[in-house]
Design a protein around this motif. Sequence first.
Motif, PDB file in Angstrom:
ATOM      1  N   PRO A  47     -90.488  41.618 -10.346  1.00 56.29           N
ATOM      2  CA  PRO A  47     -91.439  41.761  -9.235  1.00 56.29           C
ATOM      3  C   PRO A  47     -90.817  42.370  -7.988  1.00 56.29           C
ATOM      4  O   PRO A  47     -89.643  42.150  -7.686  1.00 56.29           O
ATOM      5  N   THR A  48     -91.615  43.132  -7.267  1.00 54.67           N
ATOM      6  CA  THR A  48     -91.244  43.573  -5.924  1.00 54.67           C
ATOM      7  C   THR A  48     -91.721  42.520  -4.931  1.00 54.67           C
ATOM      8  O   THR A  48     -92.448  41.585  -5.289  1.00 54.67           O
ATOM      9  N   PHE A  49     -91.339  42.681  -3.664  1.00 52.49           N
ATOM     10  CA  PHE A  49     -91.792  41.739  -2.640  1.00 52.49           C
ATOM     11  C   PHE A  49     -93.320  41.724  -2.566  1.00 52.49           C
ATOM     12  O   PHE A  49     -93.945  40.660  -2.490  1.00 52.49           O
ATOM     13  N   GLU A  50     -93.936  42.907  -2.582  1.00 48.25           N
ATOM     14  CA  GLU A  50     -95.393  42.981  -2.474  1.00 48.25           C
ATOM     15  C   GLU A  50     -96.064  42.304  -3.669  1.00 48.25           C
ATOM     16  O   GLU A  50     -97.093  41.633  -3.522  1.00 48.25           O
ATOM     17  N   GLU A  51     -95.493  42.463  -4.860  1.00 49.01           N
ATOM     18  CA  GLU A  51     -96.107  41.870  -6.057  1.00 49.01           C
ATOM     19  C   GLU A  51     -96.013  40.344  -6.040  1.00 49.01           C
ATOM     20  O   GLU A  51     -96.896  39.658  -6.566  1.00 49.01           O
ATOM     21  N   SER A 171     -91.226  22.223  16.502  1.00 47.16           N
ATOM     22  CA  SER A 171     -90.004  22.978  16.789  1.00 47.16           C
ATOM     23  C   SER A 171     -88.891  22.692  15.794  1.00 47.16           C
ATOM     24  O   SER A 171     -87.935  23.460  15.688  1.00 47.16           O
ATOM     25  N   ARG A 172     -88.990  21.574  15.057  1.00 42.57           N
ATOM     26  CA  ARG A 172     -87.968  21.223  14.070  1.00 42.57           C
ATOM     27  C   ARG A 172     -88.361  21.637  12.654  1.00 42.57           C
ATOM     28  O   ARG A 172     -87.724  21.239  11.683  1.00 42.57           O
ATOM     29  N   LYS A 173     -89.385  22.426  12.534  1.00 42.04           N
ATOM     30  CA  LYS A 173     -89.842  22.850  11.209  1.00 42.04           C
ATOM     31  C   LYS A 173     -88.785  23.712  10.528  1.00 42.04           C
ATOM     32  O   LYS A 173     -88.044  24.449  11.176  1.00 42.04           O
ATOM     33  N   CYS A 174     -88.720  23.628   9.212  1.00 43.44           N
ATOM     34  CA  CYS A 174     -87.772  24.432   8.438  1.00 43.44           C
ATOM     35  C   CYS A 174     -88.020  25.920   8.691  1.00 43.44           C
ATOM     36  O   CYS A 174     -89.145  26.403   8.559  1.00 43.44           O
ATOM     37  N   VAL A 175     -86.958  26.638   9.054  1.00 45.52           N
ATOM     38  CA  VAL A 175     -87.111  28.067   9.347  1.00 45.52           C
ATOM     39  C   VAL A 175     -87.162  28.902   8.069  1.00 45.52           C
ATOM     40  O   VAL A 175     -87.495  30.089   8.114  1.00 45.52           O
ATOM     41  N   GLY A 176     -86.841  28.288   6.935  1.00 44.03           N
ATOM     42  CA  GLY A 176     -86.794  29.052   5.687  1.00 44.03           C
ATOM     43  C   GLY A 176     -87.973  28.810   4.777  1.00 44.03           C
ATOM     44  O   GLY A 176     -87.869  28.998   3.564  1.00 44.03           O
ATOM     45  N   ASP A 177     -89.127  28.384   5.333  1.00 40.16           N
ATOM     46  CA  ASP A 177     -90.263  28.012   4.487  1.00 40.16           C
ATOM     47  C   ASP A 177     -90.747  29.171   3.618  1.00 40.16           C
ATOM     48  O   ASP A 177     -90.903  29.034   2.398  1.00 40.16           O
ATOM     49  N   ASN A 178     -90.983  30.330   4.226  1.00 37.96           N
ATOM     50  CA  ASN A 178     -91.482  31.469   3.448  1.00 37.96           C
ATOM     51  C   ASN A 178     -90.439  31.979   2.459  1.00 37.96           C
ATOM     52  O   ASN A 178     -90.772  32.359   1.334  1.00 37.96           O
ATOM     53  N   PHE A 179     -89.176  31.964   2.880  1.00 37.86           N
ATOM     54  CA  PHE A 179     -88.119  32.390   1.964  1.00 37.86           C
ATOM     55  C   PHE A 179     -88.051  31.470   0.747  1.00 37.86           C
ATOM     56  O   PHE A 179     -87.906  31.924  -0.391  1.00 37.86           O
ATOM     57  N   ALA A 180     -88.152  30.147   0.983  1.00 35.39           N
ATOM     58  CA  ALA A 180     -88.067  29.183  -0.117  1.00 35.39           C
ATOM     59  C   ALA A 180     -89.187  29.406  -1.129  1.00 35.39           C
ATOM     60  O   ALA A 180     -88.966  29.351  -2.350  1.00 35.39           O
ATOM     61  N   LEU A 181     -90.404  29.650  -0.643  1.00 29.55           N
ATOM     62  CA  LEU A 181     -91.526  29.887  -1.554  1.00 29.55           C
ATOM     63  C   LEU A 181     -91.331  31.181  -2.340  1.00 29.55           C
ATOM     64  O   LEU A 181     -91.589  31.237  -3.548  1.00 29.55           O
ATOM     65  N   LEU A 182     -90.879  32.240  -1.674  1.00 32.11           N
ATOM     66  CA  LEU A 182     -90.627  33.502  -2.377  1.00 32.11           C
ATOM     67  C   LEU A 182     -89.524  33.337  -3.420  1.00 32.11           C
ATOM     68  O   LEU A 182     -89.624  33.853  -4.538  1.00 32.11           O
ATOM     69  N   GLU A 183     -88.487  32.604  -3.052  1.00 33.91           N
ATOM     70  CA  GLU A 183     -87.379  32.360  -3.984  1.00 33.91           C
ATOM     71  C   GLU A 183     -87.874  31.607  -5.215  1.00 33.91           C
ATOM     72  O   GLU A 183     -87.553  31.961  -6.358  1.00 33.91           O
ATOM     73  N   ALA A 184     -88.668  30.556  -4.993  1.00 31.55           N
ATOM     74  CA  ALA A 184     -89.193  29.766  -6.105  1.00 31.55           C
ATOM     75  C   ALA A 184     -90.124  30.597  -6.981  1.00 31.55           C
ATOM     76  O   ALA A 184     -90.100  30.496  -8.216  1.00 31.55           O
TER      77      ALA A 184
END
Length: 618
Positions: A47-51, A171-184
């Motif tokens: 997959p690409t990022f867009e896919e 303000s203490r929310k995980c900064v990597g939320d979108n990255f984690a979902l894309l990684e998974a």
Amino acid sequence: MTLLIAGHETTAAMLTWTLHELVKPENSVFLREVQEEVDTVLEGRSPTFEELTQLPALRACLLEALRLYPEPPLLIRRCIAGDDVAVGPLCHDVQSETVSFLPGQDIFISTWSLQRSETLWGEDANRFNPHRWKEKINGNGLWQGYSPEKSTNYPDERATDYAFLPFGAGSRKCVGDNFALLEAEAVLVALFQRFEFKAPAGKRKVEMTTGATIHTAGGLLMEVKKRTDRRAQKHGEGRKEVDVKGVVNMEKKLRGTVAQRIEPEALVVPTAKELRMLFTAQKEDVRKLSPTPELFEALEKAYKQCQEVTKEYSKTFYLGSQLLDQDEQRVVWAIYNWCRSTDELVDGPEAANTTMADLEEWEERLNRIFQLQVPADGDPADLAMVDSIRKFSLIQRPFQDMVGGMAMDLVKERYATFYELEVYCYRVAGTVGIMTLPVLGFDPMQNFTEELQEETIAAAMSLGVAFQLTNILRDVGEDARRGRIYVPLEDLTRFGITEDEVLEASQTEGLLYHEKKWKDFMEFQMQRCEEEYDNAKAGIVGLSEVNRLGVMAALYVYGDILHRIRENNYDNLSRRAYVPFIDKVFLMGKAWLKCQELKKVAQENIRSGKVFTRRKEH
């Protein structure tokens, strides 16, 4: 810490629970839906990022797994200025319309309870249903409900009015939320393109264990079959083999013979990570074994025998055991009795007749015990061991390592280097710390991460090594009279001392101990030993609160033997240092005071949220 924990552990847990839910027979429709989506959109391509953004069914499954198995299951926040907060629909027992938070007050938010609440999510709140993210959920009281149209890249806390907090909020929310979902998503795509997954045959309950994240207690068994259909991943050919050098090799029990454990390449100490993995796996294995038979009278007799042996042959160990709860006491006595019986093979009245074949036979007996089979001769002590394994999921590795230590005693009378001696000390004493650790128990809030659990395990090993080094330094003369020198020969050479001098001084009173080189040598050895005690002391906070005192008392009493050697003017060649009973009582009081300090440290760790690192105590 962010890279170590948030970087892989939470994502790995999310993937595990997603697969766990998808392979359930009742969720087969969701598995087929995801498989079809991946095959249709990607047609076998990587997959690409867009896919990855065009796979809504896959993402919904990940989000639903995060709702049911939040990582972490508990959030901790501190109120800075104080506030009055309106009462929501989950506060059933609150009479007023607001709840007051005081400045400095800690707030524990159970995301597990919040995200499984039937009040908010409906009657199917505890069921895996990825389709719920498609539909609006009406509000309840002050809760505004869930609005899909408010979702950004995923339905975050704003879309659910803070009823879904997979990555925290504010303000203490995980900064990597979108990255984690894309990684998974990328990982699941790769798996679904290459393999078919199916739940194993037969009903098998998947147990949980909780720390910073929610894990399966004994891994996740799965039937996996490589896909061969035309829509499977097309780019799997020609991949390089994975380099497994350095990967942890988790053997539940040692293979090979006892004799092979004294070969140079076998003289190793297991890592804390290996042992942690063994503890986790053993809990699952013991659950599968046959139920406990009704043997009340026989067990009482067996444990009584173990108690008498412990009381007679190790007054310090027995004294420490008196500070444990009854069940823990009995198992500790059973472990001590087994260890003493093992030691007697090479250090008892009949030791001169012991051969390597005898040790092999003893290990076979151990194997049967860990299969929960009482040996044919009906030794009550073996029955006590079988019962202890059932109750506390003891692991076999340290028991086997101790047999390996006896093999070293059988063939070695000298230790060239401290490394050799360290392996020996681990095998004959550090193993006892690992044997008893399931009995003493982990404090879950002080072992919030796997890394902290490993620190507690390493501390238990250090305590056993410190005890054995203390024995060796106390008994230099006694061992020399039997022709043995345990202190490292390289250290004797460093301080200008010969083997013959040690042997002669053990036979003739007044030699060597008063010389400066011997005192310097002994100080060097004792400082090394005291470092092990310091390492052990730092890990006691990781034990369950009720059992810290027994361990701390043993540490103080045994550690005081080094002080007695100094009081004896370093004469451990013709005198045997010991701690008088009245001083033991004083040291137990000192240990109690130290445990009160540790209790405050443990409470402060929880109150301040410092449950991810451990500072060293002195």
